[in-house]
Design an enzyme around this catalytic site. Sequence first.
Site, short mmCIF file in Angstrom:
data_model
loop_
_atom_site.label_atom_id
_atom_site.label_comp_id
_atom_site.label_asym_id
_atom_site.label_seq_id
_atom_site.Cartn_x
_atom_site.Cartn_y
_atom_site.Cartn_z
N TYR A 180 7.55 -24.64 -4.20
CA TYR A 180 6.23 -25.09 -4.64
C TYR A 180 6.31 -26.58 -5.03
O TYR A 180 7.36 -27.20 -4.96
CB TYR A 180 5.73 -24.23 -5.79
CG TYR A 180 5.35 -22.83 -5.36
CD1 TYR A 180 4.21 -22.59 -4.60
CD2 TYR A 180 6.15 -21.74 -5.71
CE1 TYR A 180 3.87 -21.32 -4.19
CE2 TYR A 180 5.82 -20.46 -5.31
CZ TYR A 180 4.68 -20.25 -4.54
OH TYR A 180 4.35 -18.98 -4.13
N GLY A 339 8.32 -6.74 -10.82
CA GLY A 339 7.06 -7.15 -10.23
C GLY A 339 6.42 -5.98 -9.52
O GLY A 339 5.63 -5.22 -10.10
N CYS A 370 0.65 -5.68 -1.67
CA CYS A 370 0.74 -6.84 -2.57
C CYS A 370 0.71 -8.14 -1.75
O CYS A 370 -0.34 -8.71 -1.52
CB CYS A 370 1.98 -6.73 -3.46
SG CYS A 370 3.52 -6.31 -2.61
N ALA A 413 -0.46 11.70 3.01
CA ALA A 413 -1.90 11.91 2.81
C ALA A 413 -2.15 13.26 2.16
O ALA A 413 -2.92 13.35 1.19
CB ALA A 413 -2.64 11.80 4.14
N GLU A 432 2.50 23.29 4.43
CA GLU A 432 3.27 22.38 5.29
C GLU A 432 4.06 23.21 6.30
O GLU A 432 4.77 24.15 5.94
CB GLU A 432 4.21 21.52 4.45
CG GLU A 432 5.33 20.84 5.20
CD GLU A 432 4.85 19.95 6.34
OE1 GLU A 432 5.51 19.94 7.40
OE2 GLU A 432 3.81 19.25 6.17
N ASN A 440 6.27 11.79 7.96
CA ASN A 440 7.01 10.71 8.63
C ASN A 440 7.86 9.88 7.67
O ASN A 440 8.61 9.01 8.12
CB ASN A 440 6.05 9.80 9.40
CG ASN A 440 5.56 10.45 10.69
OD1 ASN A 440 6.25 11.29 11.26
ND2 ASN A 440 4.38 10.07 11.14
#
Length: 663
Positions: A180, A339, A370, A413, A432, A440
């Site tokens: 930066y 973080g 993110c 999901a 299931e 996956n």
Amino acid sequence: MRYKNLFTPVKIGSLIIKNRFAMAPMGPLGLSDSQGGFNQRGIDYYTERAKGGTGLIITGVTFSDGKVEPQSMPNCPNSTFNPVHFIRTSKEMTERVHAYGSKMFLMMSAGFGRVTIPTNLGEFPPVAPSAIPHRWLDKTCRPLTKEEIHSIVKSFGDGAYNAKRGGFDGVAIHAVHEGYLLDQFAISMFNRRDDEYGGSLENRLRFAREVVEEIKARCGQDFPVILRFSVKSMIKDWREGALPGEEFEEKGRDVEEGLEAAKLLVQYGYDALDTDVGTYDAWWWNHPPMYQEKGLYRPYCKLVKEAVDVPVLCAGRMDDPEMASASIENGDCDMISLGRPLLADPDYVNKLRAGRVCEIRPCISCQEGCMGRIQEYSMINCAVNPQAARERVTAYEPVVRAKKVMVIGGGVAGCEAARVLAVRGHKPELFEKGNRLGGNLIPGGAPEFKEDDLALAKWYETQLEILGVPVRLNAEVKKEDVTAGGYDAVVVATGSAPKVFSLGDDGKVYTAAQVLTGETDCGDTTVVIGGGLVGCETALWLAQHGKKVTIVEALDKLLAVNGPLCHANKDMLERLVPYHGVETVTSARVTGYAEGVLTAVCGGKERQIPCDSVILAVGYREEDTLYRELEFEVPEIYLLGDAKKVSNIMYAIWDAFEVANHI
């Protein structure tokens, strides 16, 4: 108490932090209002992490200068744009944070300079210490004038004073780190000035020195000022970063100069160094994908800690509590910065303290929610936690009447839908067809660098068990099972299946999932057809295990379609593939496989590649057959995950959360 050393106090200057955990600064995109204050989302977001037990909350980057690098508003907070408003919104936030015994620092930036993201540039030419190339664009940066430097320094004093009035306990300076603007002044590769801000190391650090001196003069010597600091740049050349373990000549700041800079910066008045390595030219160091090892900054932090007498903070995939505890014990650092793990689970610290480690939702280092969303949409979120930075608008909806809900499919999901339904008070039952949950995630998590995918699958198992959700494995659901079950609602999340096609001799042609799970052995030499994310990760993993691998891709480059959204992930994977000896054949069309030879047409010429096997990684197709059979038979039915549209982990989880939170 286990990990007790992580819960002992630590001092920054005269300020006492209650434990060794800091929330690492992450871009607060979407958390500002049009006047540069913190909006309600930002206040809720930071308060939630304080509520979760984090000792020190460091905001993402904010600005105080508005002249040299004007910001589009609202973008990030700005402590001088409307001082009274900034102080008011900050006070509302810091009071809530302080209620939990946490401290809070405002991260203040001198600017981006040559690394300004192009979408944020507008009409303004990029600035830098000298006339050097921009990181992303084929443009030459405009050198800052001394008057502009003085203006930025003064704005730091004004902004820090406003932060102190707003209840912040200190400020973090952004940054002699990651390339930066302050770092560009500090690195000779970028700084070619011949005035008092260029030349010697002391001159190149003068900008950073004036910043801390100005803040201390305005806010008092006992007001903590810490610095984000990269001890080594990892630059091979302009826009070219080094890979882990690679031998190269450092063109930026090397460790020797980095340690000398650390000593000077502490001498100038900085009260702690938040340490890492890297620059935007080597972005995968500062924003480490799953391809980087965990705790990658620890050896560098230890060197800095041995050189200075102020606290050293260490981030960089430090979510393993054993590693974190050992790092404090061994003197690698004084504080652990989390973080992305705090995006994934704001209650990380409290869960760890209570011994509920198995309940911590893992970060998978995908950077999709993110860095990817910051990069593309100027908002910070999380792939595995849809509530991150949206805490109020995604609060769990109260249930008026508990429904019996059938969830079909145990991938992310289905698991997320069942979890959210149970949290809200519904009565889900999950079915299931396989012998474990995860979908996956299971083949995807086979490479060592994807271990957190398996951790996420395990987390869902644990959550559903804690919530008392009935889970039926090895249960393939038929239409009549649904219609006869007396369910109030049905969620179909039956996932996807790998695309396959015949190449002639198909006895040695496998899917990537078959190889990744160990169902089949690909032999010593193999060809991966498909250079997307699955193909590249499979090839990399096999090469790391000593296999001779070739990737054949129909398009003109790898990761051209459905690659990782975040450049740090994509750029690192692109470089790791050849680095580990994987050959790549692009713009190629495969015509057949027979007698151990794959034939492809490339540039109008036929090419033959001998190999023990062929691995298909050419995408997935939706498995929605059951839904189509049921869509007009069941009054309330939902289709989720890959069964609806093949995508990625993030959108499977987000869609499932959205639907399950409103059933």
